[in-house]
Structures are given as C-alpha cells and as structure tokens.
Design a protein around this motif. Structure first.
Motif, mmCIF file in Angstrom:
data_model
loop_
_atom_site.group_PDB
_atom_site.id
_atom_site.type_symbol
_atom_site.label_atom_id
_atom_site.label_comp_id
_atom_site.label_asym_id
_atom_site.label_seq_id
_atom_site.Cartn_x
_atom_site.Cartn_y
_atom_site.Cartn_z
ATOM 1 N N VAL A 7 0.844 -1.197 0.000
ATOM 2 C CA VAL A 7 0.000 0.000 0.000
ATOM 3 C C VAL A 7 0.877 1.244 0.000
ATOM 4 N N GLY A 44 -2.032 3.920 4.240
ATOM 5 C CA GLY A 44 -1.496 2.730 4.882
ATOM 6 C C GLY A 44 -1.920 2.561 6.317
ATOM 7 N N TYR A 75 -5.221 -2.813 4.479
ATOM 8 C CA TYR A 75 -6.000 -3.140 3.290
ATOM 9 C C TYR A 75 -6.909 -4.312 3.649
#
Length: 392
Positions: free
Chosen positions: A147, A175, A179
């Motif tokens: 990410v 971040g 995710y």
C-alpha cells in the motif's frame, strides 16, 4: 558505470558487507541476487549516508552514471522524493518524503519478519518497490499486498515491479488503514515510522502473526519493534534495533511554534531559573531521546544555535501549557535552566534520563511494546516491568 566488472562488483561488495554485518541472512540471499537494487532506484536521487539522516546533492543518472551506480550499491538510504513531490528543482527540498531504504535496514527488518512459505504479507509504504519485489520473490507475488499513499510513487513502483517480473497487489491508499480487502495477513511490515500502531494492522493480522514497524515517541528516537499478535486482539514484542524512517503521512507531527508558548513575551518571559549538572549535550543521542520520550508523553524539543558550539535546548509540551530551556556552552559543568507553565519539563526530562541511567543505560533491544485496548505500554526486559511515565 565504466566497466562490466564494476557493474558486477557493486552488488557483490554490498552483499559481502551485508552478510558480514549480519543483516543479509542465507535465506534472503537468493532474493538479494535475483532482485537487484538498481532496478528500483529512479534516475534522479539524493544519496544518503549510512547511519545518518543527511542527503548529498542531487545525482542524475544520465549526468553521472558512475556516481549514481556507486550510490545504489552503497549501504545507505537514497532519498527519491522531497515535499510529497512538490519540490522539482535542483538542490534539495525542505523535507524528504520517499526513499529507497538503507540495505542493512531492509534486510534486518525482513529477517525480523520471520516469513514462512505460504505467508501472506501486507507492506505499508511501497516506496520505490524494492521491498515488495524482495517479498514477492521469496513468497510469490500472489501473497504480497503493498500500500502506498502517494499516487506518483505508487505508479512508478508498479512499473518497476512489472518490469522486473513481479505483480503483487499494489494499492494506492492510506497505509494507516491497512487493506482489509486482502486480510487476514500472516505478516505486516511498515517501511515508514509510526508513533501509534493502528488498530487496523492488528485486526487484519492473524493470531500468532507478526508486525514489524519502526516506532518512536514524539520527543524523538526510534527503533524497529517486532510485535506478535495474540488472539485477544493485543500485540506485544521487543524492539530489535535502532531505525530512522520517514513518518507515516497519517501520523506526521504538526508541532506548535516556540512563540506559541511565550504569550507574546520575550524569553525568559515568566520562566523560573534553576541550575543543573546534567549537560544538555548528554541527552541528545537517539537512545536518550527514545528513553526520555517514552517516559515523558507529549514532550518535544528544538535547538537554537549560538556561537562556538553553544546552543539553547527548548522543551515544549504538545498541549501548549509549558516550556523550558537549558543552555549549553563548552567547558561548563553547570547549566542554566528556565521553566514555565503547568509542567516543569526540564525536571521531567532529567528524571527520565536518570531513571534510564539507573537501569544501566539500556539500549533499544531491552525495551518492548505492548498494544491493547488501553493503549500503548513500553516495558523494559519484560512486559511485567512497565517503564514509568509522567506524571509520577
């Protein structure tokens, strides 16, 4: 590079240095050899120096290919972006905002991650893509999610990854939120520093999984922590070594100016004067700042330089209630202190330093961190031995 021999010697020399210092272990050596660093370094760079947060002048590959190559295969970080991409001119920008990390740090953190075949890994901070490529080679790109918050960096990293033959899931996003669509993960690794472990990282990690991240208090000092996630949603583990990373954008420090504390008055304003035998020059090393910062929440400092190496150390609290100064001059054994506000910040700093001194001046590796629903707890040697914090 001037010869094929030099092109080959650079990676070999770096590998030898990393093996010798213990950063590059035998299980990561094939990835190092298969994923050359130069493929993940842009043409315009600002070489750093090992162990120091200082950048050299800009190097453009087309202008000086030998210097560019030498920087790539030196064990030092390489700044690749300033000011979130806003800076584009010659020289340097104000604040470095992306880099290709120091190889010793890259492989030390990968070693601490303790990956096993089949592990799914979430990387926070794609940067130039080198770390994601190393993980993809070791575990398979299908097991890697990376990410990156900066769209331009993410685009360029994805292009480098694909050109090198890797296709991990590369996501543009914050971040700090991880995710969740790819969870759960067996391992989480951050290539940016944090002052608070996001709950999302813990929630997206399987029980028994590992989180490796650079962590540091507001005051300064920073080290890589290796947390093991428990089934009850807590995470705990030791610090494994000093680090110096750019901050996760969602956790960047936005600290008040010195003038905000003086109420329009000139120093020393309403400060109370005292003297100390603890030199301001003895509290500024990275481990000093860490040991002080974990005990004194909300403390931060600035330095105002004078002549002949003299300086004034300013201490502030993030609540904007208190300030202190300590004046350093070479050759002195007693130093003037001024303090004002709700907290006596120099007294707190000195008590924190003396506590650290009484414990035998422990290094980073004796400290640890536990994250729970009650917050973050720093400990020394054992989770049962909590580090004291102010107010005491």
């Amino acid at each position: 590079m001037s010869t094929q021999h030099e092109a080959e010697a650079g990676p070999e020399r770096l590998a030898s240095a990393l093996i010798e210092n213990g950063a590059l272990t035998s299980d990561w050596l094939p990835a190092f050899q298969a994923v050359p660093r130069y493929l993940f370094v842009p043409d315009t760079i600002w070489p750093g120096r090992g162990g120091m947060n200082r950048q050299s002048d800009r190097v453009i590959r087309a202008d000086d290919p030998e210097l560019w190559w030498r920087a790539v295969y030196t064990d030092a970080p390489i700044t690749t972006q300033w000011d979130d991409g806003a800076y584009t001119g010659p020289g340097k920008g104000q604040t470095p905002s992306s880099s290709n990390s120091m190889p010793t740090m890259v492989f030390s953190m990968l070693d601490a991650l303790s990956v096993e075949p089949g592990n799914r890994v979430l990387e926070i901070g794609t940067g130039t893509g080198w770390n994601a490529a190393l993980l993809s080679h070791r575990l398979g790109a299908e097991n890697v999610v990376t990410v990156e918050v900066d769209e331009a960096s993410a685009r360029d990293a994805r292009a480098r990854l694909n050109a090198a033959g890797f296709d991990p899931l590369a996501v543009v996003g914050d971040g700090a939120k991880g995710y969740p669509e790819g969870a759960p993960y067996d391992r989480v690794i951050a290539t940016c520093s944090i002052g608070s472990v996001p709950r999302e990282w813990i929630e997206q990690t399987t029980p028994g999984g590992v989180i490796v991240a650079p962590w540091g208090p507001t005051y300064g000092g920073e080290a890589v922590v290796r947390l093991t996630v428990a089934g009850d949603g807590t995470a705990s583990g030791p610090f494994v070594g000093s680090s110096a990373f750019m901050r996760l954008r969602a956790q960047r420090k936005d600290l008040p100016s010195t003038q905000a504390y003086l109420g329009g008055m000139e120093w020393p304003a309403d400060g109370a004067k005292s003297m100390t035998t603890l030199s301001p020059d003895d509290v500024g090393d990275w481990i000093h700042m860490f040991a002080i910062g974990v005990q004194v929440p909300g403390l931060f400092c600035r330095v105002r330089w004078g002549a002949d190496g003299a300086y004034r150390l300013w201490l502030h609290d993030t609540d904007v209630t208190s300030w202190a100064t300590a004046d350093y001059e070479k050759g002195r054994t007693r130093y003037e202190v001024m303090q004002s506000g709700r907290r006596n910040l120099w007294d707190e700093l000195e008590a924190a330093w003396r506590w650290w001194d009484r414990q035998g001046q422990p290094g980073f590796e004796r400290f640890g961190l536990t994250v729970s629903g009650q917050g973050h707890t720093i400990w020394l040697d054992s989770p049962r031995n909590r580090v004291p914090t102010f107010p005491r």
